[in-house]
Design a protein around this motif. Structure first.
Motif: not given
Ligand code: S3P
Length: 172
Positions: A109-111, A115-116, A136-137, A157-158
């Motif tokens: 995900s963009p989030e 973070e990375r 995200s864009e 993710d996760n």
């Protein structure tokens, strides 16, 4: 450690921060595979950092180096090829990847990506958009090409690197 011999290459593609480097390091240790980190090879050969190559010669020059390197890699097998985040955007490159590799798209995900990558300063493409919206864009702009290139898609993710590699090896 299990030693597994692949008679083809595993080509990792995906957005910056999707985990290509981490996964390739782990895969190479796990299966004694050879590893090619494309950005690293290009930077070593040019004796210049990626941001300096972009600043000095421009993006097109860098993209041509990527294409040439992908062609060179076709003679290999049992190698993990970790591509730069933009390598799969050219149709030509994807064709070259597929000649001797299974193309694995890592997603996040963009989030997660934010973070990375937030503390890295070696990604010129993110200049001026290093925030969740900007990421995200750009991700949306690239999504279709990434997905078209992929033989396999793995969301990261996760998941920890072991989980990702186990899933990859089962599906590749
Ligand atoms: C790029 C990603 C970078 C590097 C260059 C361009 C991109 O690689 O090749 O800065 O266009 O997405 P990473 O995905 O390893 O950060």
């Amino acid at each position: 450690q299990a030693r597994k011999l692949f008679d083809y290459n595993i080509v990792l593609i995906g957005f910056m921060g999707a985990g290509k480097t981490t996964v390739s390091d782990y895969l190479s240790t796990m299966f004694a595979m050879e590893i090619i980190e494309m950005d690293q090879v290009i930077a070593d050969r040019e004796e210049m950092s990626i941001p300096d190559i972009f600043a000095t010669y421009g993006e097109e020059y860098f993209r041509n180096l990527e294409t040439n390197l992908l062609i060179e890699m076709q003679s290999r097998k049992n190698t993990v090829i970790s591509c730069g985040g933009g390598a799969a955007l050219r149709e030509r490159n994807v064709a070259e990847m597929k000649k001797n590799g299974r193309v694995v798209l890592l997603t996040a995900s963009p989030e997660t990506i934010y973070e990375r990558v937030k503390d890295s300063d070696d990604r010129p493409v993110l200049n001026g958009r290093k925030n969740v919206e900007g990421i995200s864009e750009l991700m949306e702009q690239r999504r279709e090409k990434y997905e078209a290139a992929a033989d396999i898609v793995i969301n990261t993710d996760n998941k920890n690197v072991l989980q990702i590699c186990e899933e990859l090896v089962q599906r590749v």
